[in-house]
Scaffold this active site. Structure first.
Site, short mmCIF file in Angstrom:
data_model
loop_
_atom_site.label_atom_id
_atom_site.label_comp_id
_atom_site.label_asym_id
_atom_site.label_seq_id
_atom_site.Cartn_x
_atom_site.Cartn_y
_atom_site.Cartn_z
N SER A 14 15.11 62.27 28.87
CA SER A 14 14.80 62.86 27.57
C SER A 14 13.48 63.64 27.61
O SER A 14 13.33 64.64 26.90
CB SER A 14 14.78 61.80 26.46
OG SER A 14 13.65 60.98 26.57
N ARG A 66 10.23 54.31 52.66
CA ARG A 66 9.61 55.15 51.64
C ARG A 66 9.19 56.51 52.20
O ARG A 66 9.32 57.55 51.55
CB ARG A 66 8.38 54.42 51.12
CG ARG A 66 8.25 54.38 49.64
CD ARG A 66 7.08 53.49 49.25
NE ARG A 66 7.53 52.20 48.80
CZ ARG A 66 8.11 51.97 47.63
NH1 ARG A 66 8.32 52.95 46.79
NH2 ARG A 66 8.49 50.77 47.30
N ASN A 109 2.42 63.01 35.67
CA ASN A 109 3.32 61.92 35.24
C ASN A 109 3.07 61.63 33.78
O ASN A 109 1.96 61.80 33.28
CB ASN A 109 3.03 60.66 36.07
CG ASN A 109 3.93 59.50 35.68
OD1 ASN A 109 5.15 59.68 35.50
ND2 ASN A 109 3.36 58.31 35.53
N HIS A 111 3.35 58.37 31.21
CA HIS A 111 3.48 56.91 31.25
C HIS A 111 3.47 56.37 29.82
O HIS A 111 2.64 56.80 29.01
CB HIS A 111 2.33 56.31 32.07
CG HIS A 111 2.41 54.82 32.16
ND1 HIS A 111 3.28 54.17 33.01
CD2 HIS A 111 1.76 53.85 31.46
CE1 HIS A 111 3.15 52.86 32.85
NE2 HIS A 111 2.23 52.63 31.92
C1 GAR Z 1 9.68 57.32 29.47
O1 GAR Z 1 9.29 56.47 28.44
C2 GAR Z 1 8.57 57.48 30.48
O2 GAR Z 1 7.29 57.48 29.91
C3 GAR Z 1 8.78 56.24 31.32
O3 GAR Z 1 10.16 56.14 31.47
C4 GAR Z 1 10.79 56.69 30.31
C5 GAR Z 1 11.79 57.72 30.79
O4 GAR Z 1 12.52 58.21 29.71
N1 GAR Z 1 8.11 56.36 32.59
C6 GAR Z 1 7.56 55.33 33.21
O5 GAR Z 1 7.61 54.20 32.80
C7 GAR Z 1 6.85 55.69 34.50
N2 GAR Z 1 5.88 54.70 34.83
P1 GAR Z 1 13.32 59.56 29.86
O6 GAR Z 1 14.17 59.43 31.13
O7 GAR Z 1 14.18 59.59 28.63
O8 GAR Z 1 12.33 60.68 29.94
#
Ligand code: GAR
Length: 215
Positions: A14, A66, A109, A111
């Site tokens: 998203s 990795r 990124n 977060h």
């Molecule tokens: C989001 O809330 C993002 O901030 C989080 O994953 C979700 C992805 O949603 N990311 C993390 O936790 C990274 N550490 P999305 O796929 O709908 O963008």
């Protein structure tokens, strides 16, 4: 000059969609040219294909370690015109130092917490559990430390009485969708830069990260 963006996702994507929409409506002067996922059936890939964006899957399960996975990821990202920015948007793999250094100052990124508070997973549950009054999201440059690179901006939302993980994560996600395109626009167009691990705003060292309130 074209401002090409590559977005790395692991799930629904998203945030990638919010960035793409901002490009389409002109609030973000950039182009999402490539979406890469480590998950074959990540929901966001469908959206990207539907909108004519080049997609690639680099399945981490096909690599023995990795380093090999990150090398394949670098090759996938760099195979076409180098992106000006590489965005992690719900990309749930830890990256090697080789990877983060390769994209130093070009890798961002988002977060879902007010870093440095609540790095890692389950941030919404932990914020509720800790009785935090405020929560939100953070956009930062990525370095080798997990959720630890120089912070560019945070968006703050309140934690309301009766909030649960679903209601809070929805409020934070709405903030993410505003914050990420805003920060990307500033990074691509020179308002924000990173030098020697310090964020600069309008060519001056930023004393504090930029702060947005979305109530
Ligand atoms: C989001 O809330 C993002 O901030 C989080 O994953 C979700 C992805 O949603 N990311 C993390 O936790 C990274 N550490 P999305 O796929 O709908 O963008």
């Amino acid at each position: 000059m074209s401002h090409d963006i590559t977005v790395l996702i692991s799930g629904r994507g998203s945030n990638m969609q919010a960035i793409h929409r901002a490009c389409e409506n002109g609030t973000l002067q950039a182009k999402v040219t490539h979406v890469i996922s480590n998950v074959t059936n990540a929901g966001g890939l469908e959206y990207a294909r539907h909108h004519g964006i080049n997609t690639t899957v680099v399945n981490h399960k096909e690599y023995s370690n990795r380093e090999a996975f990150d090398q394949a990821l670098i090759e996938a990202i760099d195979c076409s015109t180098p992106a000006q920015l590489v965005l992690l948007a719900g990309f749930m793999r830890r990256l090697t130092v080789e990877f983060t250094q390769h994209y130093q100052h070009r890798l961002l990124n988002i977060h879902p917490s007010l870093l440095p508070r609540h790095p890692g997973l389950n941030t919404h549950a932990r914020a509720i559990e800790a009785s935090d009054r405020w929560h939100g999201c953070t956009v930062h440059y990525v370095n080798e430390a997990l959720d630890g690179g120089p912070v560019i901006a945070r968006a703050v939302v309140p934690i309301k009485n009766g909030d649960n993980v679903d209601s809070l994560s929805a409020r934070v996600l709405a903030a993410e969708h505003k914050l990420y395109p805003t920060v990307v626009q500033m990074c691509l167009h020179g308002t924000v830069a990173c030098q020697d691990s310090h964020v600069k705003v309008n060519d001056k060292a930023a004393l504090n990260p930029l702060l947005y309130y979305y109530h």
